[in-house]
Structure formats: structure tokens, C-alpha cells
Design a protein around this motif. Structure first.
Motif, short mmCIF file in Angstrom:
data_model
loop_
_atom_site.label_atom_id
_atom_site.label_comp_id
_atom_site.label_asym_id
_atom_site.label_seq_id
_atom_site.Cartn_x
_atom_site.Cartn_y
_atom_site.Cartn_z
N ILE A 1 -44.51 11.99 -94.38
CA ILE A 1 -45.01 11.85 -93.01
C ILE A 1 -46.26 12.70 -92.79
O ILE A 1 -47.25 12.24 -92.19
CB ILE A 1 -43.91 12.24 -92.01
N MET A 2 -46.24 13.94 -93.27
CA MET A 2 -47.39 14.82 -93.07
C MET A 2 -48.61 14.29 -93.82
O MET A 2 -49.74 14.40 -93.34
CB MET A 2 -47.05 16.23 -93.53
N LEU A 3 -48.42 13.72 -94.98
CA LEU A 3 -49.54 13.15 -95.73
C LEU A 3 -50.11 11.93 -95.02
O LEU A 3 -51.31 11.65 -95.08
CB LEU A 3 -49.10 12.78 -97.15
N GLU A 4 -49.24 11.19 -94.32
CA GLU A 4 -49.70 10.02 -93.59
C GLU A 4 -50.38 10.41 -92.28
O GLU A 4 -51.33 9.75 -91.84
CB GLU A 4 -48.53 9.09 -93.31
N LEU A 5 -49.91 11.49 -91.67
CA LEU A 5 -50.50 11.91 -90.39
C LEU A 5 -51.89 12.49 -90.59
O LEU A 5 -52.78 12.31 -89.75
CB LEU A 5 -49.59 12.94 -89.71
N GLY A 6 -52.07 13.23 -91.67
CA GLY A 6 -53.37 13.84 -91.94
C GLY A 6 -54.24 12.93 -92.78
O GLY A 6 -53.76 12.11 -93.57
N ARG A 7 -55.53 13.07 -92.64
CA ARG A 7 -56.47 12.22 -93.38
C ARG A 7 -57.12 12.96 -94.55
O ARG A 7 -57.43 12.35 -95.57
CB ARG A 7 -57.55 11.70 -92.44
N HIS A 8 -57.35 14.23 -94.38
CA HIS A 8 -58.07 14.98 -95.42
C HIS A 8 -57.30 16.24 -95.77
O HIS A 8 -57.82 17.34 -95.68
CB HIS A 8 -59.48 15.35 -94.93
N ILE A 9 -56.07 16.07 -96.19
CA ILE A 9 -55.26 17.24 -96.53
C ILE A 9 -54.81 17.19 -97.99
O ILE A 9 -53.79 17.76 -98.36
CB ILE A 9 -54.03 17.36 -95.61
N ASP A 10 -55.60 16.51 -98.83
CA ASP A 10 -55.25 16.44 -100.24
C ASP A 10 -55.15 17.82 -100.87
O ASP A 10 -54.29 18.09 -101.71
CB ASP A 10 -56.28 15.61 -101.01
N LEU A 11 -56.04 18.72 -100.46
CA LEU A 11 -56.03 20.07 -101.01
C LEU A 11 -54.84 20.88 -100.51
O LEU A 11 -54.54 21.95 -101.06
CB LEU A 11 -57.33 20.80 -100.66
N LEU A 12 -54.18 20.38 -99.47
CA LEU A 12 -53.04 21.11 -98.91
C LEU A 12 -51.71 20.66 -99.47
O LEU A 12 -50.66 21.16 -99.06
CB LEU A 12 -53.01 20.94 -97.38
N ILE A 13 -51.71 19.71 -100.39
CA ILE A 13 -50.44 19.18 -100.91
C ILE A 13 -49.60 20.28 -101.54
O ILE A 13 -48.38 20.37 -101.30
CB ILE A 13 -50.72 18.05 -101.93
N VAL A 14 -50.22 21.14 -102.33
CA VAL A 14 -49.48 22.20 -103.00
C VAL A 14 -48.90 23.21 -102.00
O VAL A 14 -47.69 23.47 -101.99
CB VAL A 14 -50.34 22.90 -104.06
N PRO A 15 -49.73 23.82 -101.13
CA PRO A 15 -49.13 24.77 -100.17
C PRO A 15 -48.19 24.09 -99.18
O PRO A 15 -47.19 24.69 -98.78
CB PRO A 15 -50.35 25.37 -99.45
N LEU A 16 -48.50 22.85 -98.79
CA LEU A 16 -47.62 22.13 -97.87
C LEU A 16 -46.27 21.87 -98.54
O LEU A 16 -45.21 22.08 -97.93
CB LEU A 16 -48.26 20.81 -97.45
N GLY A 17 -46.30 21.42 -99.79
CA GLY A 17 -45.05 21.18 -100.51
C GLY A 17 -44.26 22.45 -100.71
O GLY A 17 -43.03 22.46 -100.57
N ALA A 18 -44.95 23.54 -101.04
CA ALA A 18 -44.26 24.82 -101.23
C ALA A 18 -43.61 25.30 -99.93
O ALA A 18 -42.48 25.81 -99.94
CB ALA A 18 -45.25 25.86 -101.74
N ALA A 19 -44.31 25.13 -98.81
CA ALA A 19 -43.76 25.55 -97.52
C ALA A 19 -42.54 24.71 -97.14
O ALA A 19 -41.54 25.23 -96.64
CB ALA A 19 -44.83 25.43 -96.43
N ILE A 20 -42.62 23.40 -97.40
CA ILE A 20 -41.50 22.50 -97.07
C ILE A 20 -40.28 22.84 -97.91
O ILE A 20 -39.15 22.92 -97.40
CB ILE A 20 -41.93 21.03 -97.27
N VAL A 21 -40.49 23.04 -99.22
CA VAL A 21 -39.37 23.38 -100.11
C VAL A 21 -38.76 24.72 -99.72
O VAL A 21 -37.53 24.88 -99.66
CB VAL A 21 -39.84 23.40 -101.57
N SER A 22 -39.60 25.71 -99.43
CA SER A 22 -39.10 27.03 -99.06
C SER A 22 -38.29 26.98 -97.77
O SER A 22 -37.20 27.57 -97.68
CB SER A 22 -40.28 28.00 -98.91
#
Length: 315
Positions: A144-165
Motif C-alpha cells: 500500500i505504501m509503495l502504491e501511495l507514494g510515487r518516488h519512494i524507491d529509495l525508501l524501500i529498505v528503511p520502510l521495509g525495516a521499519a514495518i518489520v520492526s
């Protein structure tokens, strides 16, 4: 923060009025107060979609305004829910998460890494982590977050880490999702005696039964059975319809031998329950209870299968 928010939602659900003049009075008070507060903070109105857009774009406003809205939005959501107003929790939860991420990001930027990352990046990460923790769906949240944002490719790693944590933390505390918390609160408000108010068996059945939501985690189910010491428990779905029966002794032995798995629920632990309709004649019901060889027999509404109580053997 997600644990506190979930408990707030459960409290609001548990405290909803059941109808009549009480509902109107609570709704009038809540919306009057919300209207007055919105004169100062118009960001409190609506489901929060506009707030999310502005936080992600980094154009929300000064930090004091962010802090004020962050404190008031959860309260406003809970009070609206408490008043009985219909509405979902997905966007309001996403809104609180984005505000929380924006707040933490601004403080971090000012103190540790000034100018290193735009504020919108922190809002995206905060929204994803908070939503995953509150809904219990890390994979769907990431999509959902990847679909909501348009230019957050660089945030995939920190976003994924935050979600998992965040997901691991709520699992560690065995915290329910906001949806499970609402369901459990609704079940706590449910009174089997209301279902059993009419029918030939109304005076024959007992309503002091332990009821557990089918979506309740296996760990929480075992803890509740141990804490209450009830000789039996019944599992019901979100409508109150009977799903099955739990044998506390059997569940405790299973938990000691194998241990409850994270993804298992009360539905997985239950077994089919023998039941009889609330409209059955007392003599017929007693005869069926004797034939079953059980100590008690679940009694359900014949139309909705909502649990009304149990018919127990006479000692």
C-alpha cells in the motif's frame, strides 16, 4: 504508540452507547466539541487524507501544529467511534502514523542530521510502521505504501525495516490489531441473555459462559483460559454466531506440548460444538443433552446461530 492507539480504539468501542437518547446525547456532545476544536485546527476534520498528503509532501506546517494535531487526531477518532458514528479506521490510522513519523523526523533532522533527508520521507516511514503495527499486515502495508507514494524507491529498505520492526514489537507484546480489538470489545459488550430473552428455553439455559472471538490469537486464547479457569469456552465470529467449543484442559495440554504458533487463532483451536435451537422444547433439549453425553449443550438462535447460552445437566 501503536499499542496505546489500539487500546484507545478498544476503549472507544467498548464504551459505545446502545441506542436511544444516550446515543444522540453522546453524538451531539462529540461533534459539537469536534466542531469547536476544528475552528483552531481544521486538520481534525475528515478521514485524514489531506493530512497524509501534506505530511508526505513536507508542507504540513510548523512543529507545534504537528504536535497539536498528532495529540488531537487519535482522540477525535476514538470519540467519533465512541459516539456510534460509522466509518473506517484505515485512513485515520495512516494519518496518525504519518504525523508521528513527521514529528520524529523533524526532531531527528534538527538535532542529529540537519538537512539530510526531506520531512516527507520520515512521514512515509512512520505511516508504514504505524499502520503495520496497528493492522497486523506488514506485507499489505508495504504494498500500500509503495502504491501511495510515487518516488519512494529509495525508501524501500528503511520502510521495509521499519514495518518489520514494528510488526515484531507488537508480536512480542501479543498485541491485537485495531480490528481484532474492536471485535473483542464488541464481544465483551455482547450479552447472551439478550439473545436468550425469548424462546421456550429462555428459563432453562445459563448465560454465564466464556465467549472468545474467533480472530483472537492462540496465545491470547490460552492466557484467557488459564486466567478465568472456566470449565468450557465457546468461540464465536464477528456476528456472535457459534463457531466451535474449546476444552480448556485440552488446550492447556496442547500449549504445554507444542506451544501456540503466531498465526494460529481461537478458530484453529476450537472443535465443532453440539448445539440446539433456542426454540426447542425443554423436554426435547434435555433428552438431547442426555444422549450427547456432554455436561452442557450450546443453545443458539435458530435463525442467526448467535450463541444464547448453554443448557447444563442438572446436578
Amino acid at each position: 504508540a501503536a499499542l496505546a492507539y489500539t487500546r484507545l480504539i478498544a476503549w472507544a468501542t467498548r464504551g459505545r452507547p446502545r441506542g436511544g437518547a444516550g446515543t444522540a446525547a453522546v453524538a451531539l456532545s462529540v461533534f459539537l466539541g469536534l466542531g469547536l476544536a476544528s475552528l483552531v485546527f481544521p486538520q481534525l476534520l475528515g478521514n485524514g487524507r489531506g493530512v497524509v498528503q501534506r505530511t508526505i509532501s513536507g508542507q504540513f506546517g510548523p512543529l507545534p501544529v504537528v504536535l497539536a494535531v498528532l495529540a488531537l487526531r487519535p482522540v477525535a477518532t476514538a470519540l467519533c467511534l465512541k459516539s456510534g458514528a460509522p466509518g473506517g479506521l484505515f485512513t485515520p490510522t495512516l494519518t496518525v502514523g504519518s504525523l508521528l513519523g513527521l514529528t520524529c523526523g523533524r526532531l531527528w533532522s534538527w538535532v542529529v542530521t540537519p538537512g539530510l533527508a526531506p520531512n516527507g520521507s520520515y512521514a512515509v516511514i512512520g505511516a508504514g510502521a504505524f499502520l503495520a503495527a496497528c493492522t497486523g499486515g506488514p506485507i499489505s502495508t508495504l504494498v500500500i505504501m509503495l502504491e501511495l507514494g510515487r518516488h519512494i524507491d529509495l525508501l524501500i529498505v528503511p520502510l521495509g525495516a521499519a514495518i518489520v520492526s514494528a510488526s515484531l514489537v507488537v508480536r512480542l507484546f501479543d498485541a491485537p490489531s485495531i480490528y481484532t480489538a474492536r471485535l473483542s470489545a464488541d464481544l465483551e459488550r455482547a450479552n447472551p441473555a439478550e439473545v436468550a430473552a425469548e424462546g421456550p428455553l429462555a428459563d432453562e439455559i445459563a448465560t454465564d459462559v466464556l465467549v472468545i472471538a474467533s480472530a483472537s490469537s492462540a496465545i491470547r486464547t490460552v492466557q484467557k483460559l488459564i486466567a478465568t479457569g472456566s470449565p468450557s469456552a465457546y468461540v464465536v465470529d464477528e456476528t456472535g454466531a457459534l463457531v466451535g467449543r474449546l476444552d480448556p484442559g485440552e488446550v492447556r495440554r496442547w500449549a504445554a506440548a507444542e506451544g501456540p504458533r503466531i498465526l494460529e487463532t481461537a478458530r484453529d483451536l476450537s472443535r465443532p460444538a453440539s448445539c440446539i435451537g433456542l426454540d426447542a422444547a425443554p423436554d426435547e433439549a434435555r433428552a438431547e443433552l442426555q444422549i450427547s453425553g456432554l455436561d452442557e449443550l450450546a443453545v443458539v438462535d435458530p435463525k442467526t446461530r448467535r450463541l444464547a447460552g448453554v443448557l447444563r445437566l442438572r446436578r
